[in-house]
Motif scaffolding. Structure first.
Motif, PDB file in Angstrom:
ATOM      1  N   LEU A 114       0.864  -1.182   0.000  1.00 11.12           N
ATOM      2  CA  LEU A 114       0.000   0.000   0.000  1.00 11.12           C
ATOM      3  C   LEU A 114       0.901   1.232   0.000  1.00 11.12           C
ATOM      4  O   LEU A 114       1.947   1.235   0.632  1.00 11.12           O
ATOM      5  CB  LEU A 114      -0.905   0.013   1.237  1.00 11.12           C
ATOM      6  N   LYS A 115       0.458   2.256  -0.729  1.00 12.32           N
ATOM      7  CA  LYS A 115       1.283   3.477  -0.828  1.00 12.32           C
ATOM      8  C   LYS A 115       0.564   4.629  -0.140  1.00 12.32           C
ATOM      9  O   LYS A 115      -0.608   4.895  -0.432  1.00 12.32           O
ATOM     10  CB  LYS A 115       1.520   3.821  -2.299  1.00 12.32           C
ATOM     11  N   PHE A 116       1.277   5.275   0.762  1.00  4.52           N
ATOM     12  CA  PHE A 116       0.688   6.359   1.542  1.00  4.52           C
ATOM     13  C   PHE A 116       1.280   7.690   1.141  1.00  4.52           C
ATOM     14  O   PHE A 116       2.484   7.828   1.009  1.00  4.52           O
ATOM     15  CB  PHE A 116       0.927   6.131   3.033  1.00  4.52           C
ATOM     16  N   GLN A 117       0.414   8.675   0.958  1.00  4.50           N
ATOM     17  CA  GLN A 117       0.866  10.038   0.702  1.00  4.50           C
ATOM     18  C   GLN A 117       0.352  10.907   1.837  1.00  4.50           C
ATOM     19  O   GLN A 117      -0.848  10.865   2.161  1.00  4.50           O
ATOM     20  CB  GLN A 117       0.278  10.540  -0.610  1.00  4.50           C
ATOM     21  N   PHE A 118       1.243  11.669   2.445  1.00  8.48           N
ATOM     22  CA  PHE A 118       0.866  12.508   3.575  1.00  8.48           C
ATOM     23  C   PHE A 118       0.830  13.961   3.121  1.00  8.48           C
ATOM     24  O   PHE A 118       1.851  14.490   2.692  1.00  8.48           O
ATOM     25  CB  PHE A 118       1.874  12.327   4.712  1.00  8.48           C
ATOM     26  N   VAL A 119      -0.331  14.582   3.177  1.00  4.72           N
ATOM     27  CA  VAL A 119      -0.437  15.966   2.696  1.00  4.72           C
ATOM     28  C   VAL A 119      -0.814  16.894   3.840  1.00  4.72           C
ATOM     29  O   VAL A 119      -1.377  16.469   4.852  1.00  4.72           O
ATOM     30  CB  VAL A 119      -1.464  16.109   1.535  1.00  4.72           C
ATOM     31  N   ASP A 120      -0.509  18.157   3.655  1.00  4.58           N
ATOM     32  CA  ASP A 120      -0.859  19.172   4.641  1.00  4.58           C
ATOM     33  C   ASP A 120      -2.372  19.365   4.632  1.00  4.58           C
ATOM     34  O   ASP A 120      -2.981  19.502   3.578  1.00  4.58           O
ATOM     35  CB  ASP A 120      -0.127  20.477   4.305  1.00  4.58           C
ATOM     36  N   ILE A 121      -2.942  19.399   5.825  1.00  2.00           N
ATOM     37  CA  ILE A 121      -4.392  19.460   5.975  1.00  2.00           C
ATOM     38  C   ILE A 121      -4.991  20.784   5.485  1.00  2.00           C
ATOM     39  O   ILE A 121      -6.174  20.876   5.157  1.00  2.00           O
ATOM     40  CB  ILE A 121      -4.725  19.239   7.473  1.00  2.00           C
ATOM     41  N   ASN A 122      -4.147  21.835   5.384  1.00  2.00           N
ATOM     42  CA  ASN A 122      -4.637  23.203   5.186  1.00  2.00           C
ATOM     43  C   ASN A 122      -5.505  23.433   3.953  1.00  2.00           C
ATOM     44  O   ASN A 122      -6.472  24.161   4.010  1.00  2.00           O
ATOM     45  CB  ASN A 122      -3.460  24.180   5.123  1.00  2.00           C
ATOM     46  N   GLU A 123      -5.113  22.809   2.840  1.00  2.00           N
ATOM     47  CA  GLU A 123      -5.759  23.140   1.576  1.00  2.00           C
ATOM     48  C   GLU A 123      -6.433  21.923   0.960  1.00  2.00           C
ATOM     49  O   GLU A 123      -5.814  20.864   0.842  1.00  2.00           O
ATOM     50  CB  GLU A 123      -4.700  23.623   0.567  1.00  2.00           C
TER      51      GLU A 123
END
Ligand code: PLP
Length: 382
Positions: A114-123
């Motif tokens: 499984l591939k996880f991408q962690f993004v900033d919650i702001n936008e």
């Protein structure tokens, strides 16, 4: 039924053989059959147990879902959601996840492809940009732990589903509880809880919950739970069910006390920053106001003297706030994110998201607020 009635009666019925008003603790693994396969709806307690069924119906009722599932822990509930996926599938999630969720994603499931991408919650754009044709799951947590950031659940869900209709959106609703926020009503597919926290509410059990409103998804989750075995036991189910009956009045007080504590901390000369979505100065206050009915009992802050020594002095000095892991119980707790909840996150990662040495998280309980404020004042004045 209104929410404050559902917590007490939602999905509940009096026990049929005796009229027992409270669902008994059916402390049994198995059920008598009159002929092979002929039974009263219960065969073996990994599949179903009447005390757990009553709790699962309560879960479904308070979250406006149709099916609830009670798991052995919050993490085992998240584990079950990931088992809906296949190797190669992609998950888009936020960078300031609960530490245990981050550990599960990166150290357990990455190796299964499984591939996880962690993004900033702001936008919301961060989520849209991260979604590809392989994305199968968006995992949100709002408010986040410990910085109480807010994701716009409805906006993100609409945007990612417009790009790829097959994407499942799941929300960890542990911090808000359905008293404040009902993600299924905002278009998401799966609501998850660490019922260890506010739903149980008394710091006396470990439990997880999943709630859905889609029949097919419910069947898949039931299969995963039955085949994988991570169920809640009957005694814990009884305790969680009892906890839910007072969720609304506990949450009302958590919110009142949380706001009072946040307003006290904002004015305190030793504090540099206060994180509470109910403050107008909070960067996501307007989103919080839109999707939450109030702002809860979790408050974090940073000391002006942003070092571990200053944090430790405070953490060792509170008398009513108990220094302990966890949150959401009737009693107030205090927590040092760096050494406690986020111990498993690499230093570089945690600094990037703002978890510095003096960051302190409070789970504001339902004690008399004047005692709580006095306790904070004395611990800060040392
Ligand atoms: C505690 C917690 C979990 C994990 O739940 P357990 O019941 O401890 O397994 C997941 N998400 C959040 C936001 C939590 O606070």
């Amino acid at each position: 039924m209104k929410f404050n009635t559902k917590t007490i009666h939602g999905g509940q019925k009096h026990e049929e053989s005796t009229g027992s008003v409270m669902t008994p603790i059916f402390q049994t693994s198995t059920y008598a059959q009159s002929s092979p396969g002929v039974h009263k709806g219960y065969e073996y307690s990994r599949g179903a147990n009447p005390t757990r069924t009553a709790l699962e119906n309560a879960f479904a009722s308070i979250e406006n879902g149709t099916h609830g599932f009670a798991f052995a822990s919050g993490l085992s509930a998240i584990d079950a959601v990931l088992r809906l996926l296949n190797p190669g599938d992609e998950i888009v999630t936020i960078s300031d996840l609960y530490g245990g969720t981050y550990r599960m994603f990166t150290q357990m499931f990455q190796k299964y492809g499984l591939k996880f991408q962690f993004v900033d919650i702001n936008e919301t754009d961060n989520f849209i940009n991260a979604v590809s044709s392989k994305t199968k799951l968006i995992w949100l947590e709002t408010p986040t732990n410990p910085l109480l950031k807010i994701a716009d659940i409805e906006e993100i869900t609409k945007a990612v589903k417009a790009k790829n209709a097959d994407i499942l959106v799941a929300v960890d609703n542990t911090f808000a509880t359905p008293y404040l926020q009902r993600p299924l009503d905002l278009g998401v597919d799966i609501v998850m809880h660490s019922a260890t926290k506010y739903l149980g509410g008394h710091s006396d059990l470990i439990m997880g919950a999943l709630i859905v409103k889609d029949e097919k998804l419910a069947k898949e989750i039931h299969f995963i739970q039955f085949a994988g075995g991570a169920i809640a036991g009957p005694m814990d189910s009884f305790l969680a069910l009892r906890g839910i009956k007072t969720l609304h009045i506990r949450m009302q007080r958590h919110c009142e006390n949380g706001r009072a504590v946040a307003e006290f901390l904002v004015k305190h000369p030793k504090i540099s920053e206060v994180f509470y979505p109910g403050l107008e100065s909070h960067p996501h206050h307007s989103t919080a106001k839109k999707q939450m009915d109030d702002f809860g009992g979790m408050v974090s802050f940073r000391l002006k003297d942003d070092c571990k020594e200053a944090a430790l002095q405070f953490l060792e000095s509170t008398k009513i706030f108990t220094l302990a892991e966890s949150l959401g119980g009737v009693e107030s707790l205090v927590n040092h994110s760096v050494t406690m909840t986020h111990g498993s996150m690499p230093e570089e990662e945690r600094l990037k998201i703002g978890i510095t040495d003096s960051l302190i998280r409070l789970s504001v309980g339902i004690e008399d607020v004047s005692d709580l404020l006095a306790d904070l004042e004395q611990a800060l004045s040392l």
